[in-house]
Design an enzyme around this catalytic site. Structure first.
Site, PDB file in Angstrom:
ATOM      1  CB  SER A   9      -0.683   0.582   1.033  1.00  0.00           C
ATOM      2  OG  SER A   9      -1.455   1.535   0.925  1.00  0.00           O
ATOM      3  CG  HIS A  34      -3.817  -1.660  -1.494  1.00  0.00           C
ATOM      4  ND1 HIS A  34      -4.668  -2.365  -1.681  1.00  0.00           N
ATOM      5  CD2 HIS A  34      -4.236  -1.039   0.022  1.00  0.00           C
ATOM      6  CE1 HIS A  34      -6.310  -2.126  -1.243  1.00  0.00           C
ATOM      7  NE2 HIS A  34      -6.116  -1.062  -0.193  1.00  0.00           N
ATOM      8  CG  MET A  38      -8.208   7.050   3.127  1.00  0.00           C
ATOM      9  SD  MET A  38      -7.421   7.167   4.179  1.00  0.00           S
ATOM     10  CE  MET A  38      -6.662   5.906   4.287  1.00  0.00           C
ATOM     11  CG  MET A 138     -11.676  -3.038   5.454  1.00  0.00           C
ATOM     12  SD  MET A 138      -9.894  -2.178   4.492  1.00  0.00           S
ATOM     13  CE  MET A 138      -8.695  -2.056   6.210  1.00  0.00           C
ATOM     14  N   GLY A 143      -9.245   3.743   6.943  1.00  0.00           N
ATOM     15  CA  GLY A 143      -8.466   5.255   7.133  1.00  0.00           C
ATOM     16  C   GLY A 143      -7.404   5.210   7.962  1.00  0.00           C
ATOM     17  CG  PHE A 144      -6.090   6.479  10.690  1.00  0.00           C
ATOM     18  CD1 PHE A 144      -5.893   8.111  10.095  1.00  0.00           C
ATOM     19  CD2 PHE A 144      -7.068   6.357  11.145  1.00  0.00           C
ATOM     20  CE1 PHE A 144      -7.066   8.574  10.327  1.00  0.00           C
ATOM     21  CE2 PHE A 144      -8.309   7.237  11.348  1.00  0.00           C
ATOM     22  CZ  PHE A 144      -7.615   8.627  11.086  1.00  0.00           C
ATOM     23  N   GLY A 145      -3.442   4.013   8.085  1.00  0.00           N
ATOM     24  CA  GLY A 145      -2.335   2.664   7.794  1.00  0.00           C
ATOM     25  C   GLY A 145      -1.526   2.064   9.325  1.00  0.00           C
ATOM     26  N   GLY A 146      -1.029   1.194   9.295  1.00  0.00           N
ATOM     27  CA  GLY A 146      -0.116   1.186  10.537  1.00  0.00           C
ATOM     28  C   GLY A 146      -1.378   0.351  12.149  1.00  0.00           C
ATOM     29  CG  ASP A 176      -6.559  -2.995   3.111  1.00  0.00           C
ATOM     30  OD1 ASP A 176      -5.258  -2.607   3.740  1.00  0.00           O
ATOM     31  OD2 ASP A 176      -7.082  -2.408   2.583  1.00  0.00           O
ATOM     32  N   GLY A 177      -4.965  -4.816   6.595  1.00  0.00           N
ATOM     33  CA  GLY A 177      -4.636  -3.835   7.588  1.00  0.00           C
ATOM     34  C   GLY A 177      -3.804  -4.566   8.823  1.00  0.00           C
ATOM     35  N   GLY A 178      -2.847  -4.365   9.180  1.00  0.00           N
ATOM     36  CA  GLY A 178      -2.350  -5.147   9.894  1.00  0.00           C
ATOM     37  C   GLY A 178      -1.694  -6.191   9.700  1.00  0.00           C
ATOM     38  CB  SER A 199       2.794   0.267   8.548  1.00  0.00           C
ATOM     39  OG  SER A 199       2.285  -0.193   8.655  1.00  0.00           O
TER      40      SER A 199
HETATM   41  C1  DX5 Z   1      -6.299   1.483   5.283  1.00  0.00           C
HETATM   42  C2  DX5 Z   1      -5.611   0.680   4.060  1.00  0.00           C
HETATM   43  C3  DX5 Z   1      -4.645   0.189   4.266  1.00  0.00           C
HETATM   44  C4  DX5 Z   1      -3.277   0.846   4.768  1.00  0.00           C
HETATM   45  C5  DX5 Z   1      -3.045  -1.018   5.377  1.00  0.00           C
HETATM   46  O1  DX5 Z   1      -7.518   2.360   6.115  1.00  0.00           O
HETATM   47  O2  DX5 Z   1      -7.167   0.856   3.903  1.00  0.00           O
HETATM   48  O3  DX5 Z   1      -4.536  -0.136   2.832  1.00  0.00           O
HETATM   49  O4  DX5 Z   1      -2.253   1.314   3.572  1.00  0.00           O
HETATM   50  O5  DX5 Z   1      -1.304  -0.230   6.070  1.00  0.00           O
HETATM   51  P1  DX5 Z   1      -1.054  -1.482   6.914  1.00  0.00           P
HETATM   52  O6  DX5 Z   1      -0.361  -2.665   6.267  1.00  0.00           O
HETATM   53  O7  DX5 Z   1       0.476  -0.427   7.158  1.00  0.00           O
HETATM   54  O8  DX5 Z   1      -1.487  -1.667   8.444  1.00  0.00           O
HETATM   55 ZN    ZN Z   2      -6.553   0.244   1.850  1.00  0.00          ZN
END
Ligand code: DX5
Ligand code: ZN
Length: 224
Positions: A9, A34, A38, A138, A143-146, A176-178, A199
């Site tokens: 991503s 990816h 947003m 999800m 909404g956020f990475g990391g 997607d996520g974590g 991340s």
């Molecule tokens: C979150 C995004 C993800 C995000 C994943 O809303 O859809 O694609 O970039 O980030 P990580 O891999 O750091 O959780």
């Molecule tokens: Zn995503």
């Protein structure tokens, strides 16, 4: 045989040198990029839109996997395809007419994906599965990475893979996520075959980290 694919991503990349970050991960074996869009409405944050996608499209032939975290995504499907999307994924929660949006995406000649928030039940997919190339589960709240992987999502992945097998469908399951070195085996083992990682890939040693994830993914036989 379905393939396992890493989808880094770019939300976690450094926008001061986005092209280099993309090049590093693609050359190291990432097959998808990816792209998280947003709108500050469907999710609290605002990321980037068409101009960024259009300009990175000039730098790589990599598959552009566009994840729309926007309200009423039907307003923008054609535009994102024009900018270079190879697949467009919309959230089931963001539109009143999911089936119609899937047809709209397919009519543009690209792959169509549906994304579900962690709390959304799998049953919303029942009448759109035949129109869907990829389901994005999800594994954090969008909404956020990391953020940290939500462990209850492993059972959701497993149930969905079972459901697809029972219906004789080869649909991709993207998570997607974590997703990182601690969680990637768990999601692959449960039946996911496309892993988004932000991340855990970008920051430092992008190429090395990409290679490491691709190697782990190749150890798992993708579901048929
Ligand atoms: C979150 C995004 C993800 C995000 C994943 O809303 O859809 O694609 O970039 O980030 P990580 O891999 O750091 O959780
Ligand atoms: Zn995503």
């Amino acid at each position: 045989m379905r393939k396992n694919i890493l989808a880094p991503s770019i939300l976690a990349a450094d926008f001061n040198h986005l092209q280099q970050d993309i090049q590093q991960t693609v050359e190291a074996g990432a097959e998808y990029l990816h792209i998280d869009v947003m709108d500050g409405m469907f999710v609290p944050s605002i990321s980037f839109g068409m101009p960024v996608i259009q300009s990175i499209r000039k730098t790589t032939d990599c598959f552009f996997d566009v994840h729309l975290m926007i309200e009423q995504p039907e307003r923008y499907i054609e535009e994102f395809v024009k900018c270079g999307a190879d697949s467009v994924t919309v959230h089931a929660e963001a539109t009143k007419h999911l089936h119609r949006v899937m047809q709209q995406i397919k009519a543009c000649g690209v792959k169509a994906g549906v994304a579900l928030n962690p709390s959304t039940p799998l049953s919303v997919l029942d009448y759109v599965l035949e129109e869907t190339d990829m389901i994005l589960l999800m594994t954090v709240n969008p909404g956020f990475g990391g953020q940290k992987y939500i462990p209850q999502m492993t059972g959701k992945i497993r149930t969905l893979r079972q459901k697809l097998i029972e219906r004789g469908l080869e649909t991709d399951i993207q998570v997607d996520g974590g997703v990182n070195a601690d969680t990637i085996r768990e999601v692959l083992g449960a039946g996911a075959n496309i892993c988004v990682a932000g991340s855990a890939v970008f920051g430092t040693q992008t190429a090395e980290k990409t290679r490491e994830f691709v190697k782990i993914m190749n150890e798992y036989t993708a579901y048929e």
